[in-house]
Design an enzyme around this catalytic site. Structure first.
Site, short mmCIF file in Angstrom:
data_model
loop_
_atom_site.label_atom_id
_atom_site.label_comp_id
_atom_site.label_asym_id
_atom_site.label_seq_id
_atom_site.Cartn_x
_atom_site.Cartn_y
_atom_site.Cartn_z
N LYS A 54 0.85 -1.19 0.00
CA LYS A 54 0.00 0.00 0.00
C LYS A 54 0.88 1.23 0.00
O LYS A 54 2.08 1.18 0.29
CB LYS A 54 -0.93 0.02 1.21
CG LYS A 54 -0.21 0.13 2.53
CD LYS A 54 -1.20 0.19 3.68
CE LYS A 54 -0.47 0.33 5.02
NZ LYS A 54 -1.42 0.42 6.15
N GLU A 83 -8.97 9.00 10.74
CA GLU A 83 -8.04 7.88 10.78
C GLU A 83 -8.02 7.19 12.14
O GLU A 83 -8.14 7.82 13.18
CB GLU A 83 -6.62 8.36 10.45
CG GLU A 83 -6.42 8.73 9.00
CD GLU A 83 -4.99 9.16 8.74
OE1 GLU A 83 -4.30 8.45 7.99
OE2 GLU A 83 -4.57 10.17 9.30
#
Length: 321
Positions: A189, A239
């Site tokens: 990622k 987040e």
């Protein structure tokens, strides 16, 4: 605001005692009643004291606002050294840290308002390497400079220009390169980011923007640090950050354990198996927790065992184990 005026008066009373002309640290805490429309963000924004720091936990259970600085630090190392030297477990240092740990803007607040659930405390901190008596006098002047009124959030002025770096074609190209690299197995990622410069018709008020973001962006961490009347760093982020220590994965509201040899009274599990259990408070985000547990599958403790993650609510924890 009766709550803040009463609390400030009680702090001034606490400064009425005699302080030694010696180095030292002193903390004065007073209970802060939550019985009016007091908003710590707007109250700080009305004061002419800096730095100003504000933080709210994503579910709103915890909130922190600070004014002024007894002592400042330019790195985490410097802040940690100070805490070790003072030797107190009840001091909190607030601020920002850059990606490079040697760079930051951190402060031991002069005044700290903190709420946990339905209870709030207003704290005044005294510290001096020379004379606690002198710092108490400085603290009295600091409290006398504060007002009990709150700022009124203003409107955002008209936007004159907007410039992105990278621009849209470059941004598309970066996405294409990233997805190609992931498909080729070069990485798992990547986080892509770009900067945007906005120019407005008048100076912006960081507190007003933060208040607007807090109203609109729900289930986010909100934070603001105002260095002075014209410079601030702030944001709202959904987040969830995870920290792994061996077989323990920690997150703000989550604890994930690798537990061997667990038997469930409804679904018995073989002793050789390893079961992963997620304890969670917020039933609205089970998928995030299930994703988080994948980080444990690479631990040596897992061996060749692969079992499905099972979600266990905290309210039913004792019944499930």
């Amino acid at each position: 605001m009766l709550s803040v005026s009463t609390a400030l008066a009680r702090l001034q009373d606490g400064l009425g005692e005699s302080f030694p002309d010696l180095p030292g640290t002193r903390i004065i805490d007073v209970a802060f009643p939550l019985n009016d429309a007091f908003d710590p963000l707007l109250w700080c924004g009305q004061q002419a004291q800096w730095p100003q720091f504000y933080w709210q936990q994503r579910n709103g259970d915890e909130e922190l606002a600070t004014l002024g600085a007894v002592k400042t630090f330019t790195s985490l190392d410097a802040a940690n050294r100070f805490l070790r030297q003072v030797g107190r477990q009840d001091l909190r240092i607030c601020g920002l840290n850059a990606f490079e740990p040697q760079q930051g803007s951190l402060a031991l607040p002069r005044l700290e308002w903190r709420r946990c659930g339905g209870r709030a405390v207003l704290r005044l901190v005294l510290h001096s390497d020379i004379s606690l008596r002198e710092d108490a006098a400085t603290a009295r002047a600091f409290l006398a400079s504060l007002t009990t009124t709150q700022a009124t959030p203003g409107a955002i002025p008209p936007l004159l220009s907007e410039r992105h770096s990278s621009d849209y074609p470059q941004w598309q190209a970066m996405i294409a390169r990233a997805t190609k690299a992931i498909s080729a197995g070069e990485m798992d990622k990547v986080v892509l980011a770009r900067a945007t410069d906005l120019q407005f018709a008048a100076p912006l008020d960081a507190v007003s923007i933060m208040a607007a973001s807090r109203r609109s962006n729900l289930n986010c961490f909100h934070f603001l640090m105002a260095f002075n009347a014209r410079q601030a760093f702030f944001g709202s982020t959904p987040e969830r950050l995870w920290r792994r220590r061996g077989a323990l994965l920690r997150q703000a509201e989550v604890e994930v354990f690798v537990k061997p040899e667990i038997k469930h009274h409804l679904q018995p599990i073989a002793l050789a198996e390893i079961m992963t259990v997620i304890f969670y408070r917020d039933v609205h985000f089970p998928q995030e927790y299930r994703i988080g547990i994948e980080a444990l599958y690479n631990l040596p403790e897992m061996g060749q065992q692969r079992v499905a993650a099972r979600l266990v609510a905290l309210s039913g924890l004792l019944d499930q184990m």
